[in-house]
Design a protein around this motif. Structure first.
Motif, short mmCIF file in Angstrom:
data_model
loop_
_atom_site.label_atom_id
_atom_site.label_comp_id
_atom_site.label_asym_id
_atom_site.label_seq_id
_atom_site.Cartn_x
_atom_site.Cartn_y
_atom_site.Cartn_z
N LYS A 154 -2.38 3.30 -6.06
CA LYS A 154 -2.69 3.61 -7.56
C LYS A 154 -1.52 4.41 -8.32
CE LYS A 154 -6.38 5.61 -10.40
NZ LYS A 154 -6.82 4.71 -11.25
N GLY A 155 -1.07 3.88 -9.35
CA GLY A 155 -0.10 4.30 -10.33
C GLY A 155 1.35 3.78 -9.72
N VAL A 156 1.30 2.71 -9.09
CA VAL A 156 2.47 1.83 -8.83
C VAL A 156 3.33 1.30 -10.02
CG1 VAL A 156 1.39 -0.35 -8.29
CG2 VAL A 156 3.44 0.06 -7.30
N TYR A 157 4.66 1.30 -10.28
CA TYR A 157 5.33 0.63 -10.92
C TYR A 157 5.90 -0.78 -10.59
CZ TYR A 157 5.10 4.69 -14.06
OH TYR A 157 4.81 5.87 -14.83
N ILE A 158 5.86 -1.77 -11.16
CA ILE A 158 6.36 -3.04 -10.88
C ILE A 158 7.44 -3.37 -11.60
CG2 ILE A 158 5.68 -5.47 -10.57
CD1 ILE A 158 3.01 -4.81 -9.94
N ILE A 159 8.56 -3.80 -10.90
CA ILE A 159 9.71 -4.41 -11.65
C ILE A 159 9.92 -5.83 -11.29
CG2 ILE A 159 12.36 -4.05 -11.86
CD1 ILE A 159 10.73 -1.52 -12.77
N SER B 156 0.84 -1.21 0.12
CA SER B 156 -0.06 -0.09 -0.21
C SER B 156 0.88 1.18 0.01
CB SER B 156 -0.84 0.15 1.15
OG SER B 156 -0.29 0.06 2.55
N SER B 157 1.99 1.14 0.27
CA SER B 157 2.91 2.27 0.38
C SER B 157 3.94 2.72 -0.69
CB SER B 157 3.45 2.43 1.94
OG SER B 157 4.60 1.52 1.72
N SER B 158 4.16 1.58 -1.53
CA SER B 158 5.27 1.78 -2.57
C SER B 158 4.70 2.32 -3.84
CB SER B 158 5.81 0.31 -2.87
OG SER B 158 6.08 -0.22 -1.54
N ASP B 159 5.64 3.21 -4.21
CA ASP B 159 5.58 3.89 -5.60
C ASP B 159 6.15 2.82 -6.48
OD1 ASP B 159 4.64 6.57 -4.75
OD2 ASP B 159 6.39 6.60 -3.86
N ILE B 160 7.05 2.00 -6.24
CA ILE B 160 7.58 1.16 -6.95
C ILE B 160 7.67 -0.10 -6.23
CG2 ILE B 160 9.66 0.64 -8.22
CD1 ILE B 160 9.76 4.05 -7.91
N ILE B 161 7.47 -1.28 -6.90
CA ILE B 161 7.61 -2.53 -6.17
C ILE B 161 8.67 -3.60 -7.05
CG2 ILE B 161 6.59 -4.77 -5.44
CD1 ILE B 161 3.85 -3.07 -4.73
N THR B 162 9.67 -3.86 -6.40
CA THR B 162 10.63 -4.65 -6.95
C THR B 162 10.92 -5.87 -6.41
OG1 THR B 162 12.87 -4.58 -8.00
CG2 THR B 162 12.50 -3.59 -5.94
N GLU C 52 7.02 -16.39 -13.03
CA GLU C 52 5.75 -17.16 -12.07
C GLU C 52 5.61 -16.62 -10.78
OE1 GLU C 52 8.45 -18.54 -13.52
OE2 GLU C 52 7.71 -19.99 -15.11
N LEU C 53 6.40 -15.57 -10.38
CA LEU C 53 5.95 -14.77 -9.20
C LEU C 53 4.83 -13.89 -9.39
CD1 LEU C 53 9.73 -13.58 -7.67
CD2 LEU C 53 8.11 -15.77 -7.29
N ILE C 54 4.36 -13.88 -10.72
CA ILE C 54 3.21 -12.62 -10.96
C ILE C 54 2.37 -13.41 -11.71
CG2 ILE C 54 2.70 -10.60 -12.06
CD1 ILE C 54 5.55 -9.60 -11.74
N ASP C 55 0.84 -13.43 -11.40
CA ASP C 55 -0.24 -13.84 -12.12
C ASP C 55 -0.33 -12.77 -13.41
OD1 ASP C 55 -2.50 -14.37 -13.47
OD2 ASP C 55 -3.53 -14.46 -11.51
N THR C 56 0.03 -13.35 -14.57
CA THR C 56 0.14 -12.29 -15.95
C THR C 56 -1.35 -11.60 -16.01
OG1 THR C 56 1.62 -14.03 -16.59
CG2 THR C 56 0.81 -12.31 -18.23
N ASP C 57 -2.47 -12.73 -15.73
CA ASP C 57 -3.68 -12.27 -15.91
C ASP C 57 -3.97 -10.97 -15.18
OD1 ASP C 57 -5.87 -12.79 -17.14
OD2 ASP C 57 -6.63 -14.06 -15.73
N ALA C 58 -3.44 -11.21 -13.90
CA ALA C 58 -3.71 -10.17 -13.05
C ALA C 58 -3.04 -8.97 -13.33
CB ALA C 58 -3.56 -10.77 -11.52
N LEU C 59 -1.83 -9.18 -13.82
CA LEU C 59 -0.90 -7.87 -14.13
C LEU C 59 -1.59 -7.16 -15.33
CD1 LEU C 59 1.80 -6.42 -13.62
CD2 LEU C 59 2.72 -7.96 -15.56
N ILE C 60 -1.96 -7.78 -16.28
CA ILE C 60 -2.85 -7.22 -17.49
C ILE C 60 -3.96 -6.31 -16.83
CG2 ILE C 60 -4.02 -7.45 -19.47
CD1 ILE C 60 -1.76 -9.63 -20.12
N TRP C 61 -4.79 -7.00 -15.96
CA TRP C 61 -5.88 -6.50 -14.89
C TRP C 61 -5.43 -5.23 -14.55
CZ3 TRP C 61 -6.86 -5.84 -10.06
CH2 TRP C 61 -8.15 -5.15 -9.84
N ALA D 159 0.92 1.57 -13.20
CA ALA D 159 0.97 2.54 -14.24
C ALA D 159 2.13 1.99 -15.19
CB ALA D 159 1.72 3.90 -13.61
N GLY D 160 2.94 1.19 -14.56
CA GLY D 160 3.87 0.70 -15.71
C GLY D 160 4.66 -0.53 -15.15
N ALA D 161 5.21 -1.47 -16.01
CA ALA D 161 5.94 -2.60 -15.43
C ALA D 161 7.30 -2.83 -16.04
CB ALA D 161 5.24 -3.83 -15.62
N GLY D 162 8.59 -3.15 -15.54
CA GLY D 162 9.52 -3.53 -16.18
C GLY D 162 9.85 -4.70 -15.95
#
Ligand code: NAI
Length: 336
Positions: A223-228, A194-200, A234-243, A251-254
């Motif tokens: 809202k507006g978080v970036y994920i790296i 909840s507090s991160s602007d960027i999650i890596t 496999e750590l990320i559910d691709t379906d959920a990421l697209i959602w 806001a974006g993903a690397g």
């Protein structure tokens, strides 16, 4: 001893052969799979990188195998428990990419924060010097949530501190001394979300960590978080990421890693050979990977975070040490 290396890069063959004199050493660029398993016939030692999937079937078909040396940190591509049950030892390279991967996480982040790829593309494709769509944001003062504070995560934290970012971290095992030395705090997972602007992400892929980032966790994010993600797809559910991206929560993903990246790599082969297409387990993930690749606010690289000169040297050096330690009965870097 017969030692067979798969997924060998450009000039590694010469070095590997020199460093393992008086052995039968074979090197192949391709990954090990059911079709080319004969190349490893009678091998005492097989060494692979991340794209060779050493499942029960492959292991069962290598009758003389005694040792598997993966030239990677992650070992989720090897059924090491099954190997162990057959008294086949498995080693990895625990530490080669700590700086390399941490630096790459920031390469992805800076590309997103300063739209470097878009800027270059506009200029190259359309001689477009208009900057109106290229406003970025500063890392200075932003909150970065680091999930997994092992070797790579710790270097990410040090780099983040250099940018004057505020670090919050989550790990199953907090390193409080390191936190004190580097002036950051461990928080519970929901607070990191909840507090991160960027999650890596810097945790390994294990059964427990499958889809660590999912729809539920995304709904907890700012809202507006970036994920790296430079860890594992496999750590990320691709379906959920697209959602999350479509809902503009993210806001974006690397991404240096993707779910199903092995299959994505083989796509041309798959599309031209029906017999191979039967082996693809999940077309949905393949299609979703394409959706991600086409999204303007997503940058994807083909699992290259590890690939620096320094890291490659370390990988070769440690792998040779691992194999020699196996030969001398003094095993090191075993995965458990
Ligand atoms: P490490 O083993 O030093 O650290 C991993 C940390 O993650 C540990 O502190 C562990 O306690 C923590 N962890 C495990 N499960 C967790 C969870 N559910 N939540 C929070 N923390 C959790 O590993 P290292 O060297 O830092 O590497 C991390 C991962 O990076 C590797 O497992 C590998 O998959 C990936 N990697 C990717 C590369 C690439 O080229 N993209 C290259 C090298 C590694």
């Amino acid at each position: 001893m017969k030692i067979v290396f798969f997924e060998v890069f450009n000039n590694e063959e010469k070095i590997l052969k020199e460093l393992l004199p008086n052995n039968e050493v074979f090197c192949f660029e391709e990954k090990l799979n059911e079709e080319n398993i004969d190349k490893a016939k009678d091998a005492d030692v097989v060494s692979v990188f991340i794209n060779s999937k050493l499942d029960k079937n492959i292991i069962d078909n290598l009758n003389n195998l005694k040792f598997i040396a993966t030239r990677s940190t992650g070992f989720d591509h090897i059924d090491y428990k099954y190997a162990e049950s057959k008294e086949i030892k498995v080693s990895n390279v625990p530490a080669y990419g700590s700086y390399t991967v941490a630096e790459f996480a920031f390469a992805l982040l800076l590309n997103l924060s300063r739209k470097i790829y878009d800027a270059y593309n506009n200029l190259k494709e359309g001689a477009d010097f208009n900057i109106s769509s290229l406003q970025g944001f500063d890392l200075h003062g932003k909150v970065i949530g680091v999930i997994g504070t092992g070797k790579i995560g710790k270097n990410v934290i040090k780099i983040a501190k250099g940018f004057n970012m505020k670090v919050v971290a989550y790990d199953l095992y907090s390193d409080l001394d390191f936190a004190k030395e580097n002036d950051f705090e461990y928080k519970d997972l929901d607070e990191v979300f909840s507090s991160s602007d960027i999650i890596t992400l810097h945790a390994p892929y294990t059964k427990e960590n499958y889809h660590f980032i999912n729809k539920e966790s995304i709904t907890k994010m700012k809202k507006g978080v970036y994920i790296i993600n430079t860890a594992r797809g496999e750590l990320i559910d691709t379906d959920a990421l697209i959602w999350g991206l479509e809902e503009k929560i993210i806001a974006g993903a690397g991404l240096d890693v993707l779910e199903g990246e092995r299959e994505l790599k083989e796509e041309f082969e798959i599309l031209s050979d029906i017999s191979k297409s039967e082996k693809v387990k999940d077309y949905k993930i393949l299609l979703e990977d394409h959706v991600l690749i086409d999204m303007p606010n997503v940058i994807i690289t083909p699992h290259i975070a590890f690939y620096s000169k320094e890291a490659e040297n370390d990988i070769v050096k440690t792998t040779i040490e691992n194999i020699k330690s196996f030969m001398s009965g003094n095993l090191q870097n075993l995965v458990k």
